[in-house]
Design an enzyme around this catalytic site. Structure first.
Site, PDB file in Angstrom:
ATOM      1  CB  THR A 104      -0.936   0.016   1.222  1.00  0.00           C
ATOM      2  OG1 THR A 104      -0.154   0.080   2.409  1.00  0.00           O
ATOM      3  CG2 THR A 104      -1.802  -1.217   1.254  1.00  0.00           C
ATOM      4  N   GLY A 105       1.581   1.496  -1.164  1.00  0.00           N
ATOM      5  CA  GLY A 105       2.528   2.603  -1.306  1.00  0.00           C
ATOM      6  C   GLY A 105       2.126   3.786  -0.471  1.00  0.00           C
ATOM      7  CB  THR A 106       0.187   4.063   1.643  1.00  0.00           C
ATOM      8  OG1 THR A 106      -0.308   2.797   1.355  1.00  0.00           O
ATOM      9  CG2 THR A 106      -0.614   4.651   2.758  1.00  0.00           C
ATOM     10  CB  THR A 107      -1.015   9.488   1.139  1.00  0.00           C
ATOM     11  OG1 THR A 107      -0.100   9.640   0.055  1.00  0.00           O
ATOM     12  CG2 THR A 107      -0.959  10.725   2.022  1.00  0.00           C
ATOM     13  CB  SER A 133       5.165   6.422  -1.079  1.00  0.00           C
ATOM     14  OG  SER A 133       3.806   6.199  -1.432  1.00  0.00           O
TER      15      SER A 133
END
EC number: 3.4.25.1
Length: 243
Positions: A47-50, A177
């Site tokens: 979940t590369g994610t913010t 990320s």
């Protein structure tokens, strides 16, 4: 008494042991050759994610994007919920490996349920953060970077955690990320007197800004609101209604 020497067939000199694995390796301070934690990373769902968490006058608001990727290059899922309830007054949002996140959430939820069964009350958020930190530090290695948020008798709490087991409390935080882009918005727009409605707008702006620049974030937003009355999570594919 027989004293073996280098010419004896019983001698165990270094030359004869060159191809034999050393049972005492790796020694303290050394690492196995290669980074095994990265093995197959291009085929692991992440979940590369913010993800963001904010304390408000009314409780805690947590937000996350909806994208999961393979190796940060291929979008593997466009509707991932990255915020999960741990107990009715606390939730955990995750960035990192999806498998590690699911396993970590199950472990932390089980510990919280066990505490409630034994004590007849929910674990305080500070104690829950300590439990999460201990699981990360002392258990199997989880490639996750979570945010823990919750409300108890002392008010709203937000904790940033990392795979090494650190736990840091703050009034607002971001991980993943897209963190640099989200934090820039939070620095400008956060204030301690935010209402839940105001915090929703700030969090949406932070996640939207990250989604526009970070290729591993996007596809919508989940908003989780935690108050003394409980926890709710709502997903939105578009940001317009929140801004």
């Amino acid at each position: 008494m027989f004293n073996p020497n280098n010419g004896s067939e019983f001698a165990r000199n270094r030359a004869r042991l060159d191809d034999t694995p050393n049972p005492y390796e790796p020694e303290v301070g050394s690492l196995p050759e290669g980074d095994r934690s990265q093995a197959g990373s291009d085929t692991v769902n992440k979940t590369g994610t913010t993800i963001v968490g904010l304390t408000t006058q009314d409780g805690v608001l947590m937000a996350s994007d909806m994208r999961a990727s393979l190796g940060g290059r291929v979008i593997s899922n466009k509707n991932v919920q990255k915020v999960e309830e741990i107990q009715p007054n606390a939730a955990l949002s995750i960035s990192g490996s999806v498998g590690g996140a699911q396993s970590f959430i199950r472990s932390l939820r089980a510990e919280a349920n066990l505490y409630e069964a034994r004590r007849g009350e929910y674990m305080s958020i500070d104690a829950l953060s300590t439990m999460a930190s201990n699981l990360l530090r002392g258990g199997p290695f989880f490639r996750v970077v979570p945010i823990l948020g919750g409300v108890d008798d002392d008010g709203g709490h937000v904790f940033s955690l990392d795979p090494a087991g650190s736990s840091m409390s703050d009034t607002y935080t971001a991980q993943g990320s897209g963190m640099p882009y989200a934090l820039g918005v939070l620095e400008q727009e956060y204030s301690e007197d935010l209402t839940m409605a105001d915090a929703e707008q700030v969090a949406a702006h932070a996640v939207k800004s990250a989604s526009e620049r970070d290729t591993a974030s996007g596809n919508g937003i989940h908003i989780t609101k935690i108050t003394h009355d409980g926890l709710t999570t709502v997903g939105h594919k578009e940001f317009d209604a929140l801004l």
